[in-house]
Design a protein around this motif. Structure first.
Motif, mmCIF file in Angstrom:
data_model
loop_
_atom_site.group_PDB
_atom_site.id
_atom_site.type_symbol
_atom_site.label_atom_id
_atom_site.label_comp_id
_atom_site.label_asym_id
_atom_site.label_seq_id
_atom_site.Cartn_x
_atom_site.Cartn_y
_atom_site.Cartn_z
ATOM 1 N N TYR A 1 2.233 -4.707 -5.918
ATOM 2 C CA TYR A 1 3.519 -4.196 -5.457
ATOM 3 C C TYR A 1 3.603 -2.679 -5.620
ATOM 4 C CZ TYR A 1 5.345 -8.948 -5.128
ATOM 5 O OH TYR A 1 5.558 -10.254 -4.767
ATOM 6 N N GLY A 2 4.055 -2.016 -4.567
ATOM 7 C CA GLY A 2 4.308 -0.585 -4.607
ATOM 8 C C GLY A 2 3.039 0.238 -4.563
ATOM 9 N N ARG B 1 0.134 2.116 -8.540
ATOM 10 C CA ARG B 1 0.904 0.939 -8.136
ATOM 11 C C ARG B 1 2.074 0.735 -9.081
ATOM 12 N NH1 ARG B 1 -4.125 -2.957 -9.358
ATOM 13 N NH2 ARG B 1 -4.867 -1.519 -7.808
ATOM 14 N N SER B 2 3.012 -0.086 -8.655
ATOM 15 C CA SER B 2 4.145 -0.397 -9.525
ATOM 16 C C SER B 2 3.785 -1.510 -10.499
ATOM 17 C CB SER B 2 5.365 -0.794 -8.692
ATOM 18 O OG SER B 2 5.954 0.332 -8.105
ATOM 19 N N TYR B 3 3.357 -2.674 -9.985
ATOM 20 C CA TYR B 3 2.966 -3.767 -10.868
ATOM 21 C C TYR B 3 2.196 -4.808 -10.066
ATOM 22 C CZ TYR B 3 7.208 -6.038 -8.970
ATOM 23 O OH TYR B 3 8.173 -6.581 -8.146
ATOM 24 N N LEU B 4 1.521 -5.697 -10.791
ATOM 25 C CA LEU B 4 0.720 -6.755 -10.181
ATOM 26 C C LEU B 4 1.303 -8.124 -10.515
ATOM 27 C CD1 LEU B 4 -2.867 -5.519 -11.160
ATOM 28 C CD2 LEU B 4 -1.840 -5.380 -8.899
ATOM 29 N N PRO C 1 2.255 -8.361 -0.543
ATOM 30 C CA PRO C 1 2.520 -6.948 -0.298
ATOM 31 C C PRO C 1 1.407 -6.350 0.560
ATOM 32 C CG PRO C 1 2.814 -7.469 -2.614
ATOM 33 C CD PRO C 1 2.197 -8.674 -1.979
ATOM 34 N N GLY C 2 1.796 -5.816 1.701
ATOM 35 C CA GLY C 2 0.815 -5.156 2.554
ATOM 36 C C GLY C 2 0.743 -3.692 2.169
ATOM 37 N N CYS C 3 1.012 -2.820 3.099
ATOM 38 C CA CYS C 3 1.086 -1.396 2.782
ATOM 39 C C CYS C 3 2.525 -1.094 2.363
ATOM 40 C CB CYS C 3 0.690 -0.555 3.991
ATOM 41 S SG CYS C 3 -1.035 -0.772 4.486
#
Length: 789
Positions: A509-510, A563-566, A586-588
């Motif tokens: 994510y992110g 990134r924000s988190y997995l 989550p894509g781009c």
């Protein structure tokens, strides 16, 4: 046409030699040169016999000249690795010395001499153009050129010179594709332009054009027009060699050629071509040298999910070595990959090529804008439905894209496609070759009575669990499976099989991207430009970066990612491009920061908008361009997700982790210091922002829709039907109130005392009680409408 006839003659061993008779003696495997080098195929293989027979006509009894070119009479490396015999100038074969004969840029003179059509198809395919990856990423940066599902760019200037009639496939397939192209012309472009190279002047004027630098430097290294990154797990060849020549993760040579350094990484594992059953097929890990980012379907199939820690420690106290520059956590590999097979089948997993057809991989000669445009297979092609065998399904089942299907059964095929008959392992058709959703025979999958048999390139034969047989023979291992696939028939009508069977999906994510053009330590920031490098082609088939250690062409700018988190569990569901319920990942999800050559920040934590998505949905609210992409995650498990894991989970519905309770302050700067509890403002005058704001992000990355059905973010960038659930679907989907229908009465002690007993009910007894209650209500004549009242 004459050219094709010559190539076919060569393929079947009829020698064509221009000019004089064969040279006497010579060859490449003398003790001074490549002593110990093995044949590229076993000596008794028809291909190897043909290569040697033809090579002898050009002075090379080993046949090396038929793939590599060069001078077989030379006694020194410099002379041997130069030019070609005079007899090859007019004959099919190399026109120069080719270090990697599989390079797509010269393969017409090597692989293509015996495999006509393959090179053209592969050049046009997504393996080379990466058109879908490019358009998907640019959409999330806000490029108007790719909005409304357009695909204008590729790695190279590409043109479909023979028109949009596929050059491979049955007449049924070609008719299917003609209809598909007519419905979605933008997903099947007739030409592509090379991804542009931005200037610093353009970036200063329009910072989002830094996306082009990001794309060229970070995203485009995996296509088969280049050799790829020289990192552990990323070593591979080019073009045909990218798949058919194996490289170990360490990139070390393990053959017997005395001239190759066995300690220097970057070499093939052995001098041999793989692909068919006779050579054991192409290992999954070979595909993963590319398929480890983006959708991550290669590593996901193996059960691997990237994570930052690298634990546990090894015996020397070190964390795991990086693979593809990442560290991995094992989650659960796809059931088709697992060594332990179902009862009655041999041990061993399936290879990618066991399911994916030649058209899936090489293309059909058309330019495809997306994966789903090129891939022709569906789960039901082998498994069928509980009420229909695969051959009873219509062409296009599971691949509808909004089309109304002709209900006529697709049947089976008596023969394979011509290329499969020429070059693939020959299998007895038995009761017919099973067909893909688009009407092509799957050359290694046959009908045997009412069974389906998959002939794996590993040498194993597997019986497929056919759903109609399970239904007829009542062999469901779990009653919930029969309910989900048979009793609730809408699941089969409206859902992808992997919506239930893919219990996990990699969720990164992110994507926080910084593209920095300012100098560092007095030197300009630069990175390898994979598009520029791939377009700098030499007559020997090499590109600017393909020689080990050269590094390729560099251009201005240095992209960096955070990134924000997995997450991996409980993937979000939505509607995919085929119009069916599908997992999303989550894509781009790009929020971008661009710093120019003067060190000035042009934009900070910017997110683009998607007005085309709003128009497609018919809603006033314009979603953010961050994408939650439909995906076939290749993580299928035998035990599917439970009903509750979807119908009682707001995240799965697209409402975000905790139903939208998290991440709601991402649009503001967060200060972690002494704070006034009344005002929320910091008390010290000297403080730092702990978490910088992303101004447009007023909800969590995991959320794509609100409870009223307003879509907040993009869902897929390639097909008009892809979207989040609407309000009506959310209302039907979320069944969290079902349990409360009974359990709210627990607060009425007298009532509950009468209907409850001491102790607890295990799940099985609970289901039996609910089942008995429903039956009693039916017996008493209670109707559903009355029950609701």
């Amino acid at each position: 046409m004459a050219r094709k006839k010559v190539c076919c003659m060569l393929a079947f061993g009829l020698v064509f030699a221009a000019g004089s008779a064969a040279y006497a003696g010579g060859g490449c495997s003398t003790k001074e040169c490549h002593a110990g080098l093995s044949d590229i195929k076993p000596a008794d293989h028809e291909m190897m016999r043909t290569i040697k027979m033809n090579g002898a006509q050009h002075g090379d009894p080993d046949g090396c000249v038929m793939c590599h070119g060069g001078n077989p009479k030379a006694t020194k490396k410099e002379e041997a690795h130069k030019g070609i015999p005079a007899t090859l100038r007019m004959a099919p074969g190399p026109k120069d010395f080719y270090p990697d004969p599989g390079s797509i840029w010269i393969a017409e003179n090597t692989c293509g001499a015996c495999h006509p059509g393959y090179v053209y198809r592969t050049k046009q395919s997504l393996m080379n153009t990466e058109a879908g990856k490019i358009s998907g990423n640019l959409h999330t940066w806000g490029f108007e050129e790719v909005q409304n599902f357009k695909n204008p760019y590729g790695n190279y200037d590409t043109e479909d010179i023979d028109g949009q009639e596929p050059i491979s496939g049955t007449e049924t397939y070609k008719e299917y594709m003609r209809e598909q192209i007519a419905m979605y012309p933008d997903q099947y472009p007739t030409s592509l332009k090379m991804l542009p190279q931005p200037t610093l002047e353009e970036i200063n004027k329009d910072p989002k054009k830094a996306a082009l630098t990001y794309q060229r430097h970070d995203c485009q290294r995996c296509h088969i027009g280049v050799r790829g990154r020289e990192k552990r797990g990323d070593y591979r060849g080019m073009g045909c060699s990218a798949c058919h020549i194996l490289y170990g993760n360490e990139g070390l040579y393990e053959g017997n050629d005395k001239s190759i350094d066995k300690t220097k990484p970057g070499h093939m594992l052995k001098h041999e071509i793989v692909g068919t059953r006779k050579t054991g097929g192409i290992p999954v890990e070979s595909c993963n040298s590319c398929h480890n980012r983006g959708k991550r379907i290669g590593v996901s199939y193996q059960g691997l999910m990237e994570f930052p820690y690298g634990s546990p420690y090894d015996k020397n106290g070190k964390t795991q070595p990086k693979l593809h520059t990442k560290k991995y956590l094992f989650i659960s590999d796809d059931l088709h990959h697992q060594v332990q097979s179902r009862e009655g089948n041999p041990k061993g997993g399936l290879l990618c090529q066991d399911c994916h057809t030649s058209i899936d991989v090489h293309g059909d000669g058309n330019i495809h804008g997306t994966t789903m445009g090129q891939v022709e297979i569906e789960c039901t092609d082998c498994h069928g439905r509980p009420d229909k065998y695969p051959w009873e399904l219509p062409v296009g089942y599971g691949d509808e894209f909004g089309k109304k299907l002709d209900p006529k059964p697709r049947g089976v095929a008596e023969q394979r496609l011509i290329p499969g008959m020429q070059f693939g392992t020959k299998y007895d058709p038995e009761d017919g070759f099973v067909l893909t959703a688009r009407g092509n025979p799957i050359g290694n999958v046959v009908r045997r009575g009412n069974k389906v048999i998959v002939h794996s390139a590993t040498g194993n034969d597997f019986e497929v669990p056919v759903l109609k047989n399970l239904q007829l023979e009542n062999k469901w291992k779990d009653p919930s499976a029969e309910v989900a696939m048979s009793s609730v028939s809408k699941h089969m009508d409206k859902m992808e099989c992997y919506a239930c069977h893919a219990s996990w999906v990699p969720q990164c994510y992110g994507c926080h991207v910084q593209v920095n053009y300012s100098p560092k330590d007095g030197k300009p920031r630069q990175g390898i430009d994979w598009v520029a490098s791939g377009n700098a082609q030499k007559k020997n088939g090499q590109t600017a970066e393909s020689v080990l250690g050269t590094g390729g062409i560099k251009s201005a700018g240095k992209p960096m990612e955070k990134r924000s988190y997995l997450r991996w569990e409980d993937p979000v569901l939505g509607i995919g491009g085929e119009g069916r319920v599908t997992p999303l990942m989550p894509g781009c999800q790009v929020t971008y920061t661009v710093i120019n050559e003067k060190g000035e920040t042009l934009v900070n934590n910017e997110i683009a908008m998607a007005p085309d998505e709003a128009a497609q949905l018919g809603q006033k609210h314009v979603p953010l361009a961050i994408d939650m992409a439909p995906v076939q995650p290749h993580t299928a498990q035998r035990k599917a997700r439970t009903c509750e894991s979807c119908h009682a989970n707001p995240k799965v519905a697209g409402l975000g982790l905790g139903g939208g309770a998290f991440g709601y302050r991402q649009s503001e700067n967060i200060v972690e210091d002494l704070v006034d509890a009344k005002t929320g403002k910091p008390i010290p005058k000297n403080y730092k922002v702990q978490i910088p704001a992303i101004p447009k992000l007023k909800f969590d990355w995991s959320q794509i829709v609100d409870r009223d059905g307003t879509q907040l973010a993009t869902v897929g960038t390639h097909w008009p039907l892809s979207r989040a659930f609407n309000k009506e679907e959310l209302d039907n989907f979320l069944r969290a109130g079902t349990c409360m229908g009974c359990h709210q009465n627990m607060s009425e002690k007298e009532l509950w005392k009468k209907v409850s007993t001491d102790g607890t009910l295990d799940p099985k007894k609970h289901l039996e009680m609910m089942n008995n209650m429903v039956k009693q209500m039916a017996k008493d004549g209670v109707k559903p409408a009355a029950m609701q009242k």
